[in-house]
Write a protein that holds these residues in place. Structure first.
Motif, mmCIF file in Angstrom:
data_model
loop_
_atom_site.group_PDB
_atom_site.id
_atom_site.type_symbol
_atom_site.label_atom_id
_atom_site.label_comp_id
_atom_site.label_asym_id
_atom_site.label_seq_id
_atom_site.Cartn_x
_atom_site.Cartn_y
_atom_site.Cartn_z
ATOM 1 N N ARG A 1 0.831 -1.210 0.000
ATOM 2 C CA ARG A 1 0.000 0.000 0.000
ATOM 3 C C ARG A 1 0.869 1.266 0.000
ATOM 4 N N CYS A 2 1.929 1.245 0.791
ATOM 5 C CA CYS A 2 2.812 2.410 0.821
ATOM 6 C C CYS A 2 3.488 2.621 -0.535
ATOM 7 N N ARG A 3 3.896 1.545 -1.171
ATOM 8 C CA ARG A 3 4.489 1.676 -2.510
ATOM 9 C C ARG A 3 3.480 2.303 -3.480
ATOM 10 N N ASN A 4 2.216 1.893 -3.398
ATOM 11 C CA ASN A 4 1.187 2.425 -4.287
ATOM 12 C C ASN A 4 0.937 3.919 -4.054
ATOM 13 N N TRP A 5 1.175 4.384 -2.812
ATOM 14 C CA TRP A 5 0.856 5.764 -2.456
ATOM 15 C C TRP A 5 2.087 6.656 -2.331
ATOM 16 N N GLN A 6 3.270 6.147 -2.629
ATOM 17 C CA GLN A 6 4.491 6.898 -2.344
ATOM 18 C C GLN A 6 4.594 8.214 -3.125
ATOM 19 N N ASP A 7 3.911 8.322 -4.251
ATOM 20 C CA ASP A 7 3.961 9.552 -5.044
ATOM 21 C C ASP A 7 2.964 10.604 -4.566
ATOM 22 N N HIS A 8 2.196 10.291 -3.535
ATOM 23 C CA HIS A 8 1.091 11.171 -3.135
ATOM 24 C C HIS A 8 1.194 11.634 -1.691
ATOM 25 N N VAL A 9 2.397 11.643 -1.159
ATOM 26 C CA VAL A 9 2.644 12.141 0.194
ATOM 27 C C VAL A 9 3.191 13.548 0.088
ATOM 28 N N GLY A 10 2.605 14.484 0.793
ATOM 29 C CA GLY A 10 3.109 15.847 0.723
ATOM 30 C C GLY A 10 2.518 16.730 1.788
#
Length: 422
Positions: free
Chosen positions: A254-263
């Motif tokens: 799940r973290c890999r799937n969302w890694q581009d959307h943390v900010g």
């Protein structure tokens, strides 16, 4: 919407108390956080689900949420704290006295809500505050959460629907609420969930108060990442996460799937940390089933990914080893880094994440043994060659990059690397 520079850190009553937490217990956990955790960044005290219910926990063998149980509600269809459990709320004070107590400790106060309007409000045809419409006119009787029977969703286009959400946010802001966790909304099971998210966001904006908005349950939809960022501060990327390796292992995907959307401002949420003593309200009080190695892995992944950190434990029962896990300043510093972390290696046994502190010229590597066997590894295998000094931030201290290190099953290394320019 409040612009957060780091993900929220706090405590939530659910993992230990389920639906049954009371005022005395909230105050005790706030006292503990203020004394032992606040200096490390922990600051939110959040009352989870069913704080309005008089019947919470009374038939726990049969129901998590007693159907059509007695609830506390005002004349405008807005749920209020159950006076039996929260005596300071008597006389229409709501959570104001308890929020003031939490604030007096230098902490922030939060509550859980469900999407929509109470079904009881629709049956009793209560008037909507700030409108000439009534609850039954905006309530959608076909929009019911599939695991909690307390609410109807609303018809977003009906006059009075936005006014209802506005009245909720106004009430909560008046109580001094700093954090709202809205449930039955994040994964958009209901057709109106997207619009109801926007309505709640608008309502919070109108109050002028800095209130964090958290959306549950997950899994959130990656394709809706921009929408979540625009309308909330954090959103669950998993359903309820408990104390077992299978659920924890799944979070790497799940973290890999969302890694581009943390900010900054918005954070994918890996869910609460089921550490310490949990489960009392679920009729199974226990110390977490996660091994010490798995607990370290959980904290490392949550921190390098920059997930919100919400403790689920009964804080007053924390042991020294668990407390040390939660108060490692060098590890918690990862939450403050603006650089997005990345998964840089994945194999059957080892997963590696990397991030940087460019201001201090530091690189961080989290090396996870996700296998069921003990392994040996060399940190230098995951470095670029520019890093000359390495410190393991949990327990090993200074290490030689070329050193062969043994790593137990489900354990990790968290390396802080000092980089030298060529």
């Amino acid at each position: 919407m409040i612009l957060l520079k780091k993900p929220p850190m706090g405590w939530n009553s659910y993992d230990y108390y389920d639906t049954t937490v009371n005022e005395e217990q909230i105050r005790a956990n706030a006292d503990y956080m203020a004394e032992h955790l606040r200096e490390f960044g922990w600051e939110y005290i959040v009352i989870d689900i069913a704080w309005y219910s008089y019947d919470a926990g009374k038939e726990r063998e049969k129901f998590q949420y007693v159907p059509f149980g007695k609830v506390e509600m005002d004349e405008y269809g807005r749920l209020l704290p159950c006076v039996d459990r929260f005596p300071s709320s008597a006389g229409g004070k709501g959570f104001l006295p308890l929020a003031e107590y939490v604030h007096s400790k230098g902490l922030k106060f939060g509550i859980h809500i469900m999407r929509g309007i109470p079904r009881r409000a629709a049956y009793e045809r209560t008037k909507i505050y700030g409108s000439d419409r009534y609850a039954h006119e905006i309530a959608n009787p076909y929009s019911i959460c599939n695991w909690n029977p307390d609410m109807y969703g609303v018809y977003p286009e009906e006059e009075g629907a936005q006014e209802y959400y506005d009245s909720l946010a106004e009430l909560y802001a008046g109580w001094g609420v700093d954090f709202i966790k809205c449930d039955d909304i994040c994964r958009m099971d209901a057709a109106s969930a997207r619009k109801e998210t926007e309505m709640l966001h608008r309502a919070i904006e109108k109050t002028g108060r800095d209130i964090v908005l958290s959306l549950s349950p997950g899994p959130a939809l990656v394709k809706e990442a921009e929408f979540y960022h625009k309308n909330a501060n954090m959103w669950r990327i998993t359903d309820d996460l408990w104390d077992n390796w299978k659920s924890l292992r799944d979070m790497f995907d799940r973290c890999r799937n969302w890694q581009d959307h943390v900010g900054d401002g918005g954070y994918p949420d890996c869910d609460m940390l089921p550490l310490g003593w949990i489960g009392k309200g679920f009729l199974e009080e226990r110390i977490t089933r996660l091994t010490r190695e798995e607990q370290r892995t959980m904290m490392t992944l949550w921190c390098i990914f920059r997930s919100p950190l919400m403790l689920g434990a009964e804080l007053t029962k924390l042991d020294e080893e668990t407390l040390s896990l939660l108060t490692n300043k060098k590890v918690l510093h990862l939450l403050e880094l603006p650089q997005r972390a990345r998964e840089i290696k994945r194999g059957d046994a080892v997963i590696v994440w990397k991030t940087e502190d460019k201001e201090k010229n530091l690189t961080y590597l989290a090396v996870f043994n996700v296998s069921d066997e003990k392994i040996s590894l060399c940190p230098a295998d995951y470095m670029t060659g520019k890093e000359k000094e390495a410190e393991e931030l949990w327990s090993r201290g200074r290490i030689e990059p070329a050193e062969s290190l043994e790593l137990k099953s489900h354990d990790c290394l968290l390396l802080q690397l000092i980089c030298h320019e060529e």
